[in-house]
Design a protein around this motif. Structure first.
Motif, PDB file in Angstrom:
ATOM      1  N   PHE A  36       0.707  -1.211   0.096  1.00 52.01           N
ATOM      2  CA  PHE A  36       0.182  -0.069  -0.055  1.00 52.01           C
ATOM      3  C   PHE A  36       0.965   1.314  -0.188  1.00 52.01           C
ATOM      4  CE2 PHE A  36      -3.356  -2.893   1.535  1.00 52.01           C
ATOM      5  CZ  PHE A  36      -4.180  -2.767   0.848  1.00 52.01           C
ATOM      6  N   VAL A  37       0.550   2.036  -0.905  1.00 51.26           N
ATOM      7  CA  VAL A  37       1.272   3.495  -0.961  1.00 51.26           C
ATOM      8  C   VAL A  37       0.114   4.573  -0.476  1.00 51.26           C
ATOM      9  CG1 VAL A  37       2.157   5.233  -2.357  1.00 51.26           C
ATOM     10  CG2 VAL A  37       2.703   2.537  -2.977  1.00 51.26           C
ATOM     11  N   GLU A  38       0.969   5.546   0.468  1.00 59.83           N
ATOM     12  CA  GLU A  38      -0.151   6.441   1.238  1.00 59.83           C
ATOM     13  C   GLU A  38      -0.045   7.537   0.396  1.00 59.83           C
ATOM     14  OE1 GLU A  38       0.538   8.536   5.255  1.00 59.83           O
ATOM     15  OE2 GLU A  38       0.375   6.340   5.459  1.00 59.83           O
ATOM     16  N   ARG A  39      -1.108   8.354   0.378  1.00 61.56           N
ATOM     17  CA  ARG A  39      -1.383   9.539  -0.190  1.00 61.56           C
ATOM     18  C   ARG A  39      -2.239  10.247   0.691  1.00 61.56           C
ATOM     19  NH1 ARG A  39      -2.111   6.832  -5.317  1.00 61.56           N
ATOM     20  NH2 ARG A  39      -1.166   5.011  -3.992  1.00 61.56           N
ATOM     21  N   GLU A  40      -2.117  11.606   0.675  1.00 64.47           N
ATOM     22  CA  GLU A  40      -3.086  12.409   1.520  1.00 64.47           C
ATOM     23  C   GLU A  40      -3.591  13.597   0.721  1.00 64.47           C
ATOM     24  OE1 GLU A  40      -0.670  14.258   4.576  1.00 64.47           O
ATOM     25  OE2 GLU A  40      -0.572  12.422   5.789  1.00 64.47           O
ATOM     26  N   THR A  77      -6.134  10.652   4.792  1.00 64.54           N
ATOM     27  CA  THR A  77      -5.150   9.794   4.272  1.00 64.54           C
ATOM     28  C   THR A  77      -5.729   8.318   3.696  1.00 64.54           C
ATOM     29  OG1 THR A  77      -3.762  10.486   6.271  1.00 64.54           O
ATOM     30  CG2 THR A  77      -2.987   8.519   5.095  1.00 64.54           C
ATOM     31  N   VAL A  78      -5.083   8.154   2.656  1.00 65.70           N
ATOM     32  CA  VAL A  78      -5.830   7.050   1.792  1.00 65.70           C
ATOM     33  C   VAL A  78      -4.482   5.966   1.439  1.00 65.70           C
ATOM     34  CG1 VAL A  78      -6.944   6.520  -0.372  1.00 65.70           C
ATOM     35  CG2 VAL A  78      -7.010   8.598   0.504  1.00 65.70           C
ATOM     36  N   LYS A  79      -4.834   4.751   1.600  1.00 62.04           N
ATOM     37  CA  LYS A  79      -3.701   3.640   1.119  1.00 62.04           C
ATOM     38  C   LYS A  79      -4.318   2.865   0.032  1.00 62.04           C
ATOM     39  CE  LYS A  79      -1.664   3.535   5.623  1.00 62.04           C
ATOM     40  NZ  LYS A  79      -0.817   3.097   6.496  1.00 62.04           N
TER      41      LYS A  79
END
Length: 197
Positions: free
Chosen positions: A134-138, A174-176
């Motif tokens: 999983f790669v995290e983005r905000e 925050t989305v993974k």
């Protein structure tokens, strides 16, 4: 608008990494209307940063969003082979841009942000769309989000969307996710069941 990390800076940046300080921040300049903002990072930075600290990640930041790309997810040797070039010639470009809201019945309560990663060498490109972890983005909202009725979604090419596990903290969501795509926060008037995956 391209924000570049120069190859000559790679060693200095990697030397500054420690066990506690493993995030390399890259702030993108705000693009004018119709332009896109992206970071251009030497592939060697991902390889050397990973060697120094397995947790190392490059964080691409804009006013509307941020994107934490783990060095472990960018396989420079493999990308160099696909591009038919030496590893030292591979550049990774990461763009984080606000795009037009797709036509959808959902109530979109944030900017719609497109996250895009590609490996580039000269005029050759390989788009990186899927990751092994999983790669995290905000996504940063103008107002606070309502966690009970909001969720991050990934817009699919056919106009549908997929809900994703989302953590809310005031104006920041925050989305993974395992893929690159176009994301936004939507609000429904019903609450969402907990998402396991």
């Amino acid at each position: 608008v391209i924000t570049k990390i120069l190859p000559g800076k790679v060693t200095e940046i990697v030397n500054a990494l420690t066990a506690e300080k493993f995030i390399i921040p890259v702030k993108l300049d705000k693009p004018a209307a119709g332009e896109i903002a992206k970071a251009q990072v030497p592939g060697t930075l991902f390889k050397k940063a990973f060697k120094k600290n397995k947790q190392a990640m490059i964080e691409i930041q804009t006013e509307e969003a941020s994107y934490k790309l783990p060095a472990s997810e960018i396989d420079i040797s493999d990308l160099a082979k696909k591009l038919g070039v030496a590893e030292s010639d591979v550049q990774i470009t990461v763009s984080v841009n606000v795009v037009k809201t797709p036509s959808t019945k959902a109530k979109v309560v944030s900017n719609v942000v497109e996250f895009h990663v590609e490996a580039v060498a000269g005029d050759k490109k390989v788009t990186i769309t899927v990751f092994g972890s999983f790669v995290e983005r905000e996504i940063v909202g103008e107002n606070e989000f309502y966690p009970k009725t909001s969720v991050a979604v990934k817009f699919n090419q056919d106009g549908s969307f997929t809900a994703l596990p989302t953590l809310f903290n005031g104006k920041v969501a925050t989305v993974k996710s395992l893929t690159n795509s176009t994301y936004a926060i939507v609000e429904q008037n019903k609450t969402f069941p907990d998402v396991d995956n």
